[in-house]
Every structure is written in C-alpha cells, then in structure tokens.
Design a protein around this motif. Sequence first.
Motif, PDB file in Angstrom:
ATOM      1  N   GLN A  84      34.091  59.367  50.853  1.00 23.77           N
ATOM      2  CA  GLN A  84      34.151  59.143  49.421  1.00 23.77           C
ATOM      3  C   GLN A  84      34.135  57.651  49.127  1.00 23.77           C
ATOM      4  OE1 GLN A  84      33.965  61.208  46.940  1.00 23.77           O
ATOM      5  NE2 GLN A  84      33.953  63.074  48.158  1.00 23.77           N
ATOM      6  N   VAL A  85      33.678  57.351  47.926  1.00 29.01           N
ATOM      7  CA  VAL A  85      33.620  55.970  47.458  1.00 29.01           C
ATOM      8  C   VAL A  85      34.445  55.877  46.185  1.00 29.01           C
ATOM      9  CG1 VAL A  85      32.141  54.123  46.615  1.00 29.01           C
ATOM     10  CG2 VAL A  85      31.344  55.641  48.445  1.00 29.01           C
ATOM     11  N   GLN A  86      35.294  54.890  46.110  1.00 25.60           N
ATOM     12  CA  GLN A  86      36.113  54.677  44.922  1.00 25.60           C
ATOM     13  C   GLN A  86      35.886  53.276  44.377  1.00 25.60           C
ATOM     14  OE1 GLN A  86      40.131  55.576  46.217  1.00 25.60           O
ATOM     15  NE2 GLN A  86      39.900  57.717  45.617  1.00 25.60           N
ATOM     16  N   LEU A  87      35.884  53.181  43.053  1.00 24.86           N
ATOM     17  CA  LEU A  87      35.753  51.894  42.379  1.00 24.86           C
ATOM     18  C   LEU A  87      37.006  51.652  41.555  1.00 24.86           C
ATOM     19  CD1 LEU A  87      32.070  52.101  41.037  1.00 24.86           C
ATOM     20  CD2 LEU A  87      32.883  51.205  43.219  1.00 24.86           C
ATOM     21  N   VAL A  88      37.553  50.468  41.671  1.00 20.70           N
ATOM     22  CA  VAL A  88      38.743  50.108  40.911  1.00 20.70           C
ATOM     23  C   VAL A  88      38.444  48.847  40.118  1.00 20.70           C
ATOM     24  CG1 VAL A  88      41.166  49.453  41.018  1.00 20.70           C
ATOM     25  CG2 VAL A  88      40.258  51.152  42.619  1.00 20.70           C
ATOM     26  N   GLU A  89      38.567  48.967  38.786  1.00 19.92           N
ATOM     27  CA  GLU A  89      38.290  47.840  37.896  1.00 19.92           C
ATOM     28  C   GLU A  89      39.587  47.152  37.496  1.00 19.92           C
ATOM     29  OE1 GLU A  89      35.115  50.807  35.844  1.00 19.92           O
ATOM     30  OE2 GLU A  89      37.265  50.996  36.065  1.00 19.92           O
ATOM     31  N   SER A  90      39.456  45.886  37.138  1.00 20.60           N
ATOM     32  CA  SER A  90      40.584  45.132  36.607  1.00 20.60           C
ATOM     33  C   SER A  90      40.050  44.015  35.730  1.00 20.60           C
ATOM     34  CB  SER A  90      41.441  44.554  37.735  1.00 20.60           C
ATOM     35  OG  SER A  90      40.680  43.677  38.534  1.00 20.60           O
ATOM     36  N   GLY A  91      40.935  43.446  34.918  1.00 15.73           N
ATOM     37  CA  GLY A  91      40.572  42.273  34.140  1.00 15.73           C
ATOM     38  C   GLY A  91      40.373  42.490  32.661  1.00 15.73           C
ATOM     39  N   GLY A  92      40.426  43.733  32.201  1.00 16.73           N
ATOM     40  CA  GLY A  92      40.281  43.958  30.770  1.00 16.73           C
ATOM     41  C   GLY A  92      41.507  43.485  30.014  1.00 16.73           C
ATOM     42  N   GLY A  93      41.414  43.544  28.692  1.00 19.28           N
ATOM     43  CA  GLY A  93      42.553  43.133  27.875  1.00 19.28           C
ATOM     44  C   GLY A  93      42.161  42.832  26.458  1.00 19.28           C
ATOM     45  N   LEU A  94      43.084  42.201  25.758  1.00 23.00           N
ATOM     46  CA  LEU A  94      42.891  41.825  24.356  1.00 23.00           C
ATOM     47  C   LEU A  94      42.642  40.329  24.290  1.00 23.00           C
ATOM     48  CD1 LEU A  94      43.077  42.356  21.273  1.00 23.00           C
ATOM     49  CD2 LEU A  94      45.554  42.033  21.493  1.00 23.00           C
ATOM     50  N   VAL A  95      41.595  39.940  23.572  1.00 17.38           N
ATOM     51  CA  VAL A  95      41.249  38.532  23.466  1.00 17.38           C
ATOM     52  C   VAL A  95      40.711  38.261  22.064  1.00 17.38           C
ATOM     53  CG1 VAL A  95      38.899  38.890  24.331  1.00 17.38           C
ATOM     54  CG2 VAL A  95      40.001  36.653  24.613  1.00 17.38           C
ATOM     55  N   GLN A  96      40.880  37.058  21.598  1.00 20.95           N
ATOM     56  CA  GLN A  96      40.347  36.686  20.289  1.00 20.95           C
ATOM     57  C   GLN A  96      38.853  36.391  20.403  1.00 20.95           C
ATOM     58  OE1 GLN A  96      42.754  33.379  18.893  1.00 20.95           O
ATOM     59  NE2 GLN A  96      44.101  34.774  17.777  1.00 20.95           N
ATOM     60  N   ALA A  97      38.179  36.538  19.290  1.00 21.03           N
ATOM     61  CA  ALA A  97      36.754  36.219  19.248  1.00 21.03           C
ATOM     62  C   ALA A  97      36.528  34.783  19.734  1.00 21.03           C
ATOM     63  CB  ALA A  97      36.216  36.388  17.832  1.00 21.03           C
ATOM     64  N   GLY A  98      35.495  34.632  20.552  1.00 22.31           N
ATOM     65  CA  GLY A  98      35.206  33.336  21.154  1.00 22.31           C
ATOM     66  C   GLY A  98      35.842  33.139  22.510  1.00 22.31           C
ATOM     67  N   GLY A  99      36.729  34.049  22.875  1.00 20.73           N
ATOM     68  CA  GLY A  99      37.425  33.936  24.145  1.00 20.73           C
ATOM     69  C   GLY A  99      36.630  34.496  25.303  1.00 20.73           C
ATOM     70  N   SER A 100      37.285  34.520  26.470  1.00 17.66           N
ATOM     71  CA  SER A 100      36.634  34.958  27.703  1.00 17.66           C
ATOM     72  C   SER A 100      37.533  35.908  28.486  1.00 17.66           C
ATOM     73  CB  SER A 100      36.314  33.745  28.586  1.00 17.66           C
ATOM     74  OG  SER A 100      35.454  32.841  27.944  1.00 17.66           O
ATOM     75  N   LEU A 101      36.886  36.746  29.260  1.00 20.07           N
ATOM     76  CA  LEU A 101      37.571  37.615  30.214  1.00 20.07           C
ATOM     77  C   LEU A 101      36.695  37.712  31.456  1.00 20.07           C
ATOM     78  CD1 LEU A 101      38.767  40.646  28.033  1.00 20.07           C
ATOM     79  CD2 LEU A 101      40.244  38.944  29.130  1.00 20.07           C
ATOM     80  N   ARG A 102      37.346  37.915  32.584  1.00 24.99           N
ATOM     81  CA  ARG A 102      36.601  38.145  33.831  1.00 24.99           C
ATOM     82  C   ARG A 102      36.989  39.508  34.370  1.00 24.99           C
ATOM     83  NH1 ARG A 102      36.998  35.969  39.861  1.00 24.99           N
ATOM     84  NH2 ARG A 102      34.790  35.810  40.379  1.00 24.99           N
ATOM     85  N   LEU A 103      36.015  40.398  34.419  1.00 27.61           N
ATOM     86  CA  LEU A 103      36.237  41.743  34.938  1.00 27.61           C
ATOM     87  C   LEU A 103      35.861  41.772  36.417  1.00 27.61           C
ATOM     88  CD1 LEU A 103      34.678  43.890  32.058  1.00 27.61           C
ATOM     89  CD2 LEU A 103      36.945  42.818  32.191  1.00 27.61           C
ATOM     90  N   SER A 104      36.621  42.541  37.169  1.00 29.64           N
ATOM     91  CA  SER A 104      36.356  42.718  38.601  1.00 29.64           C
ATOM     92  C   SER A 104      36.298  44.198  38.919  1.00 29.64           C
ATOM     93  CB  SER A 104      37.452  42.061  39.444  1.00 29.64           C
ATOM     94  OG  SER A 104      37.535  40.682  39.206  1.00 29.64           O
ATOM     95  N   CYS A 105      35.516  44.532  39.921  1.00 29.01           N
ATOM     96  CA  CYS A 105      35.405  45.924  40.361  1.00 29.01           C
ATOM     97  C   CYS A 105      35.206  45.917  41.870  1.00 29.01           C
ATOM     98  CB  CYS A 105      34.244  46.605  39.676  1.00 29.01           C
ATOM     99  SG  CYS A 105      33.844  48.236  40.341  1.00 29.01           S
ATOM    100  N   ALA A 106      36.145  46.541  42.569  1.00 22.44           N
ATOM    101  CA  ALA A 106      36.081  46.598  44.026  1.00 22.44           C
ATOM    102  C   ALA A 106      35.788  48.017  44.479  1.00 22.44           C
ATOM    103  CB  ALA A 106      37.395  46.116  44.621  1.00 22.44           C
ATOM    104  N   ALA A 107      34.816  48.143  45.346  1.00 22.98           N
ATOM    105  CA  ALA A 107      34.465  49.442  45.920  1.00 22.98           C
ATOM    106  C   ALA A 107      35.145  49.601  47.267  1.00 22.98           C
ATOM    107  CB  ALA A 107      32.957  49.551  46.085  1.00 22.98           C
TER     108      ALA A 107
END
Length: 121
Positions: free
Chosen positions: A1-24
């Motif tokens: 089996q293969v599993q993917l786990v995401e992280s890095g989401g959240g609440l941010v103001q317009a103009g801001g940044s986020l970095r999402l990650s996903c590890a298999a």
Amino acid sequence: QVQLVESGGGLVQAGGSLRLSCAASGTIFSINRMGWYRQAPGKRRELVAAITSGGSTNYADSVKGRFTISRDNAKNTVYLQTNSLKPEDTAVYYCNADHVVTFDGRWHDAWGQGTQVTVSS
C-alpha cells in the motif's frame, strides 16, 4: 500500500504564503507524477500543479507566477510553495501520486486526506 500524508495548511491573510508538504510512504520503487489538487465548497476538484519524476511541471492558469511545485525524489515528497495568496485560493488541498510502482510490481494511484487552506481578505 501507498500512503500520502499532507501538512502545512492553515489560515493566512491575503497576500501571505504557505508551504504545503506531502510525503509518500510504503514499499515504493518509483513515482511518476506527483501533484496538488484543490476543492472549494460547491466546486469540482481541480488540478493546481503537478511535477514528474524528471522535473517537468504544469500549473493551473490561476496560480501561475504565485505557486511553485517541487519534489524530493529521494524522500518521495512533494512541496507546494504558495505565495500572494488570494481569498479565492481557499480550498481543501489534496496531494496525489500517480503511477506509483511498488517493489511487488504493482501500480497505484494514491491520494492524501487533504489539508485546509483558508485565505482571509
């Protein structure tokens, strides 16, 4: 089996940044393409960005110039750097790994559980 786990989401103001990650994880031999999709309430899931094992990328027109996808093949991990975020980027972001080959010779198509990105105005 293969599993993917995401992280890095959240609440941010317009103009801001986020970095999402996903590890298999799993007994993975190779992954052809990894990508990020998103789905906003009442809308269809759409491709945001994708990257092949060779580094070729494609982006939705709505995120070109603002988002950057990258991957670490050794870690089977894909990243999405999101800059200049807009309220219309608000959605659940899903990671996808397409044409995953495991050591038993099987092919898989895997999805993560999703991570919420909310951009306030």
